[in-house]
Design a protein around this motif. Structure first.
Motif, PDB file in Angstrom:
ATOM      1  N   VAL A  64       0.861  -1.518  -0.038  1.00  0.00           N
ATOM      2  CA  VAL A  64       0.635   0.062  -0.401  1.00  0.00           C
ATOM      3  C   VAL A  64       0.707   1.244   0.006  1.00  0.00           C
ATOM      4  N   ARG A  65       0.465   2.072  -1.046  1.00  0.00           N
ATOM      5  CA  ARG A  65       1.299   3.647  -1.000  1.00  0.00           C
ATOM      6  C   ARG A  65       0.506   4.475  -0.439  1.00  0.00           C
ATOM      7  N   THR A  66      -0.518   5.142  -1.549  1.00  0.00           N
ATOM      8  CA  THR A  66      -1.733   6.053  -1.051  1.00  0.00           C
ATOM      9  C   THR A  66      -3.071   5.119  -0.420  1.00  0.00           C
ATOM     10  N   ILE A  67      -3.101   5.881   0.531  1.00  0.00           N
ATOM     11  CA  ILE A  67      -4.568   5.986   1.782  1.00  0.00           C
ATOM     12  C   ILE A  67      -5.064   7.251   1.001  1.00  0.00           C
ATOM     13  N   ASP A  68      -6.274   7.075   0.347  1.00  0.00           N
ATOM     14  CA  ASP A  68      -7.265   7.835   0.389  1.00  0.00           C
ATOM     15  C   ASP A  68      -8.547   8.125   1.419  1.00  0.00           C
ATOM     16  N   PHE A  69      -8.910   9.417   2.181  1.00  0.00           N
ATOM     17  CA  PHE A  69     -10.014   9.619   3.165  1.00  0.00           C
ATOM     18  C   PHE A  69     -10.364  11.433   2.137  1.00  0.00           C
ATOM     19  N   THR A  70     -12.323  10.318   1.917  1.00  0.00           N
ATOM     20  CA  THR A  70     -12.846  11.435   1.244  1.00  0.00           C
ATOM     21  C   THR A  70     -14.022  11.567   1.638  1.00  0.00           C
ATOM     22  N   PHE A  71     -14.188  13.259   2.012  1.00  0.00           N
ATOM     23  CA  PHE A  71     -15.270  13.931   2.811  1.00  0.00           C
ATOM     24  C   PHE A  71     -16.529  14.385   1.852  1.00  0.00           C
ATOM     25  N   ASP A  72     -17.424  14.846   2.718  1.00  0.00           N
ATOM     26  CA  ASP A  72     -18.621  15.032   2.230  1.00  0.00           C
ATOM     27  C   ASP A  72     -19.183  16.176   1.743  1.00  0.00           C
ATOM     28  N   GLU A  73     -17.598  17.022   1.541  1.00  0.00           N
ATOM     29  CA  GLU A  73     -17.313  18.514   1.479  1.00  0.00           C
ATOM     30  C   GLU A  73     -16.253  19.106   0.885  1.00  0.00           C
ATOM     31  N   PRO A  74     -16.249  20.181  -0.064  1.00  0.00           N
ATOM     32  CA  PRO A  74     -14.887  20.688   0.153  1.00  0.00           C
ATOM     33  C   PRO A  74     -14.157  20.624   1.302  1.00  0.00           C
ATOM     34  N   LEU A  75     -12.661  20.578   0.689  1.00  0.00           N
ATOM     35  CA  LEU A  75     -11.495  20.443   1.560  1.00  0.00           C
ATOM     36  C   LEU A  75     -10.336  22.016   1.405  1.00  0.00           C
ATOM     37  N   ALA A  76     -10.463  22.602   2.796  1.00  0.00           N
ATOM     38  CA  ALA A  76      -9.600  23.723   2.749  1.00  0.00           C
ATOM     39  C   ALA A  76      -7.614  22.475   2.835  1.00  0.00           C
TER      40      ALA A  76
ATOM     41  N   ASP B  99     -12.595  17.188  -2.096  1.00  0.00           N
ATOM     42  CA  ASP B  99     -12.871  16.653  -1.413  1.00  0.00           C
ATOM     43  C   ASP B  99     -12.220  15.420  -0.424  1.00  0.00           C
ATOM     44  N   THR B 100     -10.661  15.463  -0.798  1.00  0.00           N
ATOM     45  CA  THR B 100     -10.534  14.046  -0.667  1.00  0.00           C
ATOM     46  C   THR B 100      -8.757  14.698   0.105  1.00  0.00           C
ATOM     47  N   VAL B 101      -8.679  13.814   0.917  1.00  0.00           N
ATOM     48  CA  VAL B 101      -7.544  13.408   1.174  1.00  0.00           C
ATOM     49  C   VAL B 101      -6.221  12.705   1.182  1.00  0.00           C
ATOM     50  N   ARG B 102      -4.928  12.960   0.345  1.00  0.00           N
ATOM     51  CA  ARG B 102      -4.086  11.630  -0.098  1.00  0.00           C
ATOM     52  C   ARG B 102      -3.262  11.407   0.216  1.00  0.00           C
ATOM     53  N   VAL B 103      -3.386  10.372   1.263  1.00  0.00           N
ATOM     54  CA  VAL B 103      -1.620  10.287   2.174  1.00  0.00           C
ATOM     55  C   VAL B 103      -0.714   8.827   1.338  1.00  0.00           C
ATOM     56  N   THR B 104       0.593   9.708   0.927  1.00  0.00           N
ATOM     57  CA  THR B 104       1.114   8.920   0.442  1.00  0.00           C
ATOM     58  C   THR B 104       2.908   8.917   1.307  1.00  0.00           C
ATOM     59  N   ILE B 105       2.857   6.969   1.632  1.00  0.00           N
ATOM     60  CA  ILE B 105       3.389   6.675   2.313  1.00  0.00           C
ATOM     61  C   ILE B 105       5.642   6.210   1.173  1.00  0.00           C
TER      62      ILE B 105
ATOM     63  N   PHE C 295      -1.103  -1.774  10.027  1.00  0.00           N
ATOM     64  CA  PHE C 295      -1.116   0.494   9.864  1.00  0.00           C
ATOM     65  C   PHE C 295      -2.032   0.751  10.151  1.00  0.00           C
ATOM     66  N   ALA C 296      -1.840   1.827  10.937  1.00  0.00           N
ATOM     67  CA  ALA C 296      -3.232   2.980  11.582  1.00  0.00           C
ATOM     68  C   ALA C 296      -1.951   4.672  10.944  1.00  0.00           C
ATOM     69  N   VAL C 297      -3.149   5.406   9.779  1.00  0.00           N
ATOM     70  CA  VAL C 297      -3.297   6.723   9.351  1.00  0.00           C
ATOM     71  C   VAL C 297      -4.659   7.978  10.291  1.00  0.00           C
ATOM     72  N   ALA C 298      -3.949   8.744  10.832  1.00  0.00           N
ATOM     73  CA  ALA C 298      -4.817   9.768  11.262  1.00  0.00           C
ATOM     74  C   ALA C 298      -4.305  11.066  10.618  1.00  0.00           C
ATOM     75  N   LEU C 299      -5.547  12.032  11.017  1.00  0.00           N
ATOM     76  CA  LEU C 299      -5.427  13.165  10.080  1.00  0.00           C
ATOM     77  C   LEU C 299      -6.246  14.434  10.701  1.00  0.00           C
ATOM     78  N   THR C 300      -6.469  15.155  10.393  1.00  0.00           N
ATOM     79  CA  THR C 300      -7.432  16.127  10.815  1.00  0.00           C
ATOM     80  C   THR C 300      -7.840  17.122   9.548  1.00  0.00           C
TER      81      THR C 300
ATOM     82  N   THR D 191     -12.330  18.532  10.942  1.00  0.00           N
ATOM     83  CA  THR D 191     -12.945  16.756  11.148  1.00  0.00           C
ATOM     84  C   THR D 191     -11.973  15.999  11.246  1.00  0.00           C
ATOM     85  N   PRO D 192     -11.741  14.996  12.302  1.00  0.00           N
ATOM     86  CA  PRO D 192     -10.201  13.972  12.571  1.00  0.00           C
ATOM     87  C   PRO D 192     -10.789  12.595  11.163  1.00  0.00           C
ATOM     88  N   ALA D 193     -10.000  12.007  11.107  1.00  0.00           N
ATOM     89  CA  ALA D 193     -10.284  11.218  10.224  1.00  0.00           C
ATOM     90  C   ALA D 193      -9.128  10.228  10.563  1.00  0.00           C
TER      91      ALA D 193
END
Length: 85
Positions: free
Chosen positions: A1-13, A39-45, A54-59, A68-70
């Protein structure tokens, strides 16, 4: 796994603070964190050559400043090496 996507229900800053990634050998520094498609945060590891949890945490922060924490968790199991003769 190289990328983890977090998709939200609204646009993000963007993302507030650090993105925490842990693997079977401890903390992992992400190669990158980006908002994609609005609306998606992509984390590349980096590639991790280890089996385990593995665990990933972000706000994430929306366009009006609401945070919004995820979190996400996954298990990686690499294919066993085979010897050809």
């Amino acid at each position: 796994v190289r990328t983890i996507d977090f998709t939200f229900d609204e646009p993000l800053a963007g993302v507030s603070g650090l993105v925490a990634v842990t693997g079977p050998n401890g903390a992992i520094t992400p190669d990158g964190v980006a908002v994609v498609n609005g609306d998606t945060v992509r984390v590349t590891i980096p590639a991790v050559d280890a089996d385990g949890a593995f665990a990933v945490a972000l706000t994430a922060v929306d366009l009006v400043g609401n945070a919004t924490p995820a979190t996400a968790a996954f298990t990686q199991q690499l294919a066993a090496a085979r010897t050809l003769s």
